[in-house]
Scaffold this motif. Structure first.
Motif, PDB file in Angstrom:
ATOM      1  N   HIS A 134       0.831  -1.208   0.000  1.00 32.19           N
ATOM      2  CA  HIS A 134       0.000   0.000   0.000  1.00 32.19           C
ATOM      3  C   HIS A 134       0.870   1.265   0.000  1.00 32.19           C
ATOM      4  O   HIS A 134       0.616   2.212  -0.748  1.00 32.19           O
ATOM      5  N   MET A 173       2.511   1.716  -3.392  1.00 36.23           N
ATOM      6  CA  MET A 173       1.574   2.149  -4.420  1.00 36.23           C
ATOM      7  C   MET A 173       1.231   3.632  -4.316  1.00 36.23           C
ATOM      8  O   MET A 173       1.160   4.332  -5.328  1.00 36.23           O
ATOM      9  N   GLY A 193       4.542   6.088  -4.646  1.00 32.55           N
ATOM     10  CA  GLY A 193       4.194   5.775  -6.026  1.00 32.55           C
ATOM     11  C   GLY A 193       4.379   6.950  -6.965  1.00 32.55           C
ATOM     12  O   GLY A 193       5.090   7.904  -6.657  1.00 32.55           O
ATOM     13  N   GLU A 244      -6.537   5.639 -10.730  1.00 36.24           N
ATOM     14  CA  GLU A 244      -5.798   4.806 -11.678  1.00 36.24           C
ATOM     15  C   GLU A 244      -5.561   3.403 -11.111  1.00 36.24           C
ATOM     16  O   GLU A 244      -5.735   2.405 -11.814  1.00 36.24           O
ATOM     17  N   GLU A 245      -5.167   3.336  -9.852  1.00 38.28           N
ATOM     18  CA  GLU A 245      -4.896   2.035  -9.241  1.00 38.28           C
ATOM     19  C   GLU A 245      -6.160   1.188  -9.148  1.00 38.28           C
ATOM     20  O   GLU A 245      -6.138  -0.021  -9.383  1.00 38.28           O
ATOM     21  N   ASN A 296      -8.094  -1.079 -12.039  1.00 40.01           N
ATOM     22  CA  ASN A 296      -7.729  -2.469 -12.299  1.00 40.01           C
ATOM     23  C   ASN A 296      -8.576  -3.381 -11.410  1.00 40.01           C
ATOM     24  O   ASN A 296      -8.492  -3.322 -10.184  1.00 40.01           O
ATOM     25  N   THR A 324      -6.728  -5.426  -8.759  1.00 37.46           N
ATOM     26  CA  THR A 324      -6.295  -4.633  -7.605  1.00 37.46           C
ATOM     27  C   THR A 324      -7.455  -4.453  -6.636  1.00 37.46           C
ATOM     28  O   THR A 324      -7.296  -4.566  -5.420  1.00 37.46           O
TER      29      THR A 324
END
Length: 238
Positions: free
Chosen positions: A129, A132, A136, A165-166, A169, A172
Protein backbone atom coordinates in the motif's frame (compact mmCIF):
# COMPACT_ATOMS: atom_id res chain seq x y z
CA UNK A 1 18.71 -8.52 31.78
CA UNK A 2 17.48 -5.35 33.51
CA UNK A 3 14.27 -5.29 35.54
CA UNK A 4 12.59 -3.17 32.86
CA UNK A 5 13.54 -5.63 30.10
CA UNK A 6 12.39 -8.59 32.15
CA UNK A 7 9.00 -6.91 32.66
CA UNK A 8 8.67 -6.02 28.97
CA UNK A 9 9.56 -9.54 27.82
CA UNK A 10 7.41 -11.27 30.40
CA UNK A 11 4.16 -12.84 29.23
CA UNK A 12 2.12 -10.06 30.87
CA UNK A 13 4.40 -7.34 29.50
CA UNK A 14 4.22 -8.60 25.92
CA UNK A 15 0.44 -8.95 26.07
CA UNK A 16 0.12 -5.43 27.50
CA UNK A 17 2.29 -3.92 24.74
CA UNK A 18 0.41 -5.88 22.08
CA UNK A 19 -2.89 -4.59 23.47
CA UNK A 20 -1.94 -0.93 23.90
CA UNK A 21 -0.29 -0.70 20.47
CA UNK A 22 -3.30 -2.45 18.98
CA UNK A 23 -5.63 0.21 20.37
CA UNK A 24 -3.36 2.97 19.02
CA UNK A 25 -3.54 1.32 15.59
CA UNK A 26 -7.34 1.15 15.89
CA UNK A 27 -7.39 4.93 16.33
CA UNK A 28 -5.11 5.32 13.31
CA UNK A 29 -7.32 3.04 11.19
CA UNK A 30 -10.41 5.07 12.14
CA UNK A 31 -8.65 8.35 11.26
CA UNK A 32 -7.31 6.92 8.01
CA UNK A 33 -10.77 5.78 6.92
CA UNK A 34 -12.27 9.16 7.83
CA UNK A 35 -9.79 10.93 5.55
CA UNK A 36 -10.20 8.39 2.75
CA UNK A 37 -13.96 8.90 2.69
CA UNK A 38 -13.20 12.16 0.89
CA UNK A 39 -12.42 9.96 -2.12
CA UNK A 40 -16.18 9.52 -2.51
CA UNK A 41 -16.33 13.08 -3.89
CA UNK A 42 -16.42 13.09 -7.68
CA UNK A 43 -14.33 16.25 -7.42
CA UNK A 44 -10.65 15.66 -6.63
CA UNK A 45 -10.38 18.90 -4.66
CA UNK A 46 -11.45 17.83 -1.13
CA UNK A 47 -9.21 14.75 -0.96
CA UNK A 48 -6.18 16.45 -2.54
CA UNK A 49 -6.53 19.39 -0.17
CA UNK A 50 -6.66 16.94 2.75
CA UNK A 51 -3.54 15.14 1.45
CA UNK A 52 -1.80 18.49 0.93
CA UNK A 53 -2.70 19.57 4.47
CA UNK A 54 -1.11 16.42 5.86
CA UNK A 55 2.02 17.01 3.79
CA UNK A 56 2.14 20.64 4.95
CA UNK A 57 2.58 19.46 8.56
CA UNK A 58 6.22 18.86 7.63
CA UNK A 59 8.31 17.71 10.59
CA UNK A 60 5.22 17.07 12.68
CA UNK A 61 4.03 14.54 10.10
CA UNK A 62 7.47 12.90 10.07
CA UNK A 63 7.35 12.50 13.86
CA UNK A 64 3.83 11.03 13.63
CA UNK A 65 4.89 8.61 10.89
CA UNK A 66 7.97 7.50 12.82
CA UNK A 67 5.76 7.00 15.87
CA UNK A 68 3.40 4.83 13.82
CA UNK A 69 6.31 2.79 12.50
CA UNK A 70 7.46 2.20 16.08
CA UNK A 71 3.94 1.23 17.16
CA UNK A 72 3.63 -1.16 14.19
CA UNK A 73 7.01 -2.71 14.98
CA UNK A 74 6.23 -3.26 18.67
CA UNK A 75 2.79 -4.65 17.86
CA UNK A 76 4.19 -7.08 15.31
CA UNK A 77 7.15 -8.26 17.41
CA UNK A 78 5.14 -8.69 20.59
CA UNK A 79 2.17 -10.22 18.78
CA UNK A 80 4.32 -12.84 17.05
CA UNK A 81 6.15 -13.58 20.30
CA UNK A 82 2.88 -14.13 22.18
CA UNK A 83 1.50 -16.34 19.39
CA UNK A 84 4.66 -18.46 19.21
CA UNK A 85 4.73 -18.90 22.99
CA UNK A 86 1.10 -20.04 23.00
CA UNK A 87 1.87 -22.58 20.29
CA UNK A 88 4.92 -23.91 22.12
CA UNK A 89 3.04 -24.13 25.42
CA UNK A 90 0.22 -26.17 23.91
CA UNK A 91 0.79 -29.95 23.96
CA UNK A 92 1.46 -31.33 20.46
CA UNK A 93 -1.58 -33.57 20.64
CA UNK A 94 -3.78 -30.53 21.22
CA UNK A 95 -2.41 -28.43 18.32
CA UNK A 96 -5.46 -28.50 16.13
CA UNK A 97 -7.71 -25.84 14.66
CA UNK A 98 -11.11 -25.49 16.21
CA UNK A 99 -12.89 -22.52 14.71
CA UNK A 100 -16.17 -22.92 16.55
CA UNK A 101 -16.74 -20.41 19.32
CA UNK A 102 -15.71 -21.66 22.74
CA UNK A 103 -18.06 -19.32 24.57
CA UNK A 104 -17.46 -16.86 27.38
CA UNK A 105 -14.87 -16.02 28.59
CA UNK A 106 -12.49 -17.40 25.94
CA UNK A 107 -14.30 -15.92 22.90
CA UNK A 108 -12.49 -18.47 20.75
CA UNK A 109 -13.39 -18.11 17.09
CA UNK A 110 -11.97 -18.16 13.57
CA UNK A 111 -10.91 -14.58 14.23
CA UNK A 112 -8.93 -15.46 17.35
CA UNK A 113 -7.14 -18.53 15.96
CA UNK A 114 -6.13 -16.75 12.74
CA UNK A 115 -4.64 -13.61 14.32
CA UNK A 116 -1.06 -14.48 13.38
CA UNK A 117 -1.93 -15.30 9.76
CA UNK A 118 -4.14 -12.25 9.23
CA UNK A 119 -1.52 -10.08 10.92
CA UNK A 120 1.22 -11.24 8.54
CA UNK A 121 -1.03 -10.66 5.51
CA UNK A 122 -1.87 -7.16 6.76
CA UNK A 123 1.83 -6.38 7.23
CA UNK A 124 2.52 -7.37 3.61
CA UNK A 125 -0.46 -5.27 2.51
CA UNK A 126 0.79 -2.18 4.35
CA UNK A 127 4.15 -2.45 2.57
CA UNK A 128 2.47 -2.79 -0.85
CA UNK A 129 0.00 0.00 0.00
CA UNK A 130 2.80 2.42 0.88
CA UNK A 131 4.68 1.52 -2.31
CA UNK A 132 1.57 2.15 -4.42
CA UNK A 133 0.51 5.46 -2.93
CA UNK A 134 3.00 7.16 -0.60
CA UNK A 135 6.03 6.25 -2.73
CA UNK A 136 4.19 5.77 -6.03
CA UNK A 137 3.84 7.93 -9.14
CA UNK A 138 4.27 11.62 -8.46
CA UNK A 139 7.33 11.04 -6.29
CA UNK A 140 9.59 9.83 -9.09
CA UNK A 141 10.71 12.57 -11.47
CA UNK A 142 9.43 10.81 -14.61
CA UNK A 143 5.87 10.89 -13.29
CA UNK A 144 5.79 14.46 -12.03
CA UNK A 145 3.95 16.03 -14.99
CA UNK A 146 1.31 13.28 -15.08
CA UNK A 147 0.54 13.28 -11.36
CA UNK A 148 0.57 16.91 -10.28
CA UNK A 149 -2.28 19.25 -9.56
CA UNK A 150 -2.54 22.78 -8.22
CA UNK A 151 -3.86 23.81 -4.81
CA UNK A 152 -3.83 27.47 -3.78
CA UNK A 153 -1.34 28.21 -6.53
CA UNK A 154 1.05 25.45 -5.43
CA UNK A 155 1.85 22.28 -7.40
CA UNK A 156 1.19 19.15 -5.34
CA UNK A 157 0.77 15.44 -5.97
CA UNK A 158 -2.58 14.43 -7.43
CA UNK A 159 -3.22 11.52 -5.07
CA UNK A 160 -6.88 11.41 -6.06
CA UNK A 161 -5.94 10.65 -9.67
CA UNK A 162 -3.42 8.05 -8.55
CA UNK A 163 -6.06 6.25 -6.47
CA UNK A 164 -8.48 6.27 -9.40
CA UNK A 165 -5.80 4.81 -11.68
CA UNK A 166 -4.90 2.04 -9.24
CA UNK A 167 -8.52 1.08 -8.64
CA UNK A 168 -9.31 1.00 -12.34
CA UNK A 169 -7.73 -2.47 -12.30
CA UNK A 170 -10.31 -5.06 -11.26
CA UNK A 171 -7.65 -7.41 -9.81
CA UNK A 172 -6.30 -4.63 -7.60
CA UNK A 173 -9.84 -4.01 -6.37
CA UNK A 174 -10.45 -7.72 -5.69
CA UNK A 175 -7.16 -8.04 -3.82
CA UNK A 176 -7.87 -4.92 -1.78
CA UNK A 177 -11.37 -6.11 -0.85
CA UNK A 178 -10.02 -9.53 0.20
CA UNK A 179 -7.43 -7.96 2.50
CA UNK A 180 -10.03 -5.64 4.03
CA UNK A 181 -12.12 -8.68 4.94
CA UNK A 182 -9.05 -10.05 6.71
CA UNK A 183 -8.66 -6.68 8.44
CA UNK A 184 -12.17 -7.03 9.79
CA UNK A 185 -11.40 -10.56 10.95
CA UNK A 186 -8.23 -9.36 12.69
CA UNK A 187 -9.97 -6.42 14.38
CA UNK A 188 -12.94 -8.54 15.49
CA UNK A 189 -10.81 -10.41 18.02
CA UNK A 190 -8.02 -7.85 18.37
CA UNK A 191 -10.24 -5.05 19.68
CA UNK A 192 -11.70 -7.12 22.52
CA UNK A 193 -8.40 -8.86 23.23
CA UNK A 194 -6.59 -5.52 23.54
CA UNK A 195 -8.80 -4.48 26.46
CA UNK A 196 -8.23 -7.87 28.07
CA UNK A 197 -4.46 -7.51 27.65
CA UNK A 198 -4.27 -4.09 29.31
CA UNK A 199 -6.44 -5.21 32.21
CA UNK A 200 -9.65 -3.31 31.39
CA UNK A 201 -11.77 -6.20 30.14
CA UNK A 202 -13.63 -6.79 33.39
CA UNK A 203 -16.16 -9.65 33.19
CA UNK A 204 -19.00 -7.17 33.81
CA UNK A 205 -18.08 -5.10 30.74
CA UNK A 206 -16.68 -7.89 28.54
CA UNK A 207 -19.91 -8.50 26.56
CA UNK A 208 -20.22 -4.77 25.81
CA UNK A 209 -16.56 -4.45 24.74
CA UNK A 210 -16.90 -7.57 22.61
CA UNK A 211 -20.02 -6.18 20.89
CA UNK A 212 -18.34 -2.81 20.28
CA UNK A 213 -15.38 -4.66 18.81
CA UNK A 214 -17.60 -6.49 16.33
CA UNK A 215 -19.29 -3.24 15.28
CA UNK A 216 -15.94 -1.44 14.96
CA UNK A 217 -14.32 -4.26 12.97
CA UNK A 218 -17.32 -4.51 10.64
CA UNK A 219 -17.48 -0.75 10.09
CA UNK A 220 -13.76 -0.48 9.30
CA UNK A 221 -13.76 -3.46 6.94
CA UNK A 222 -16.91 -2.41 5.08
CA UNK A 223 -15.83 1.23 4.91
CA UNK A 224 -12.43 0.41 3.43
CA UNK A 225 -13.62 -2.28 1.00
CA UNK A 226 -16.47 -0.14 -0.38
CA UNK A 227 -14.06 2.61 -1.45
CA UNK A 228 -12.26 0.66 -4.21
CA UNK A 229 -15.55 -0.87 -5.37
CA UNK A 230 -17.25 2.52 -5.67
CA UNK A 231 -14.21 4.09 -7.33
CA UNK A 232 -13.93 1.22 -9.80
CA UNK A 233 -17.56 1.34 -10.91
CA UNK A 234 -17.48 5.15 -10.98
CA UNK A 235 -14.64 4.88 -13.46
CA UNK A 236 -16.49 2.26 -15.53
CA UNK A 237 -19.60 4.44 -15.63
CA UNK A 238 -17.63 7.46 -16.83
Amino acid sequence: MSRFSSIVWSSVGKKFLTGITGLVLCVFILEHLSGNLLLLHKNAGPFNRYAHWLHSLGEILIVIELGLVAVFAVHIIMGISVAVRKTEARPRAMRYFKTAGAGHPSRKSLSSVSMLVTGIVLLAFVIIHLKMFKFGPGVEAEYVDAHLTEIHGEEVRDIYRLVEEEFSNIWTVIGYVAVMLLLGLHLRHGFWSAFQSIGIGYPRYAPFIYAVGIVFASAMAVGFLLLPIIIYFRGVAS
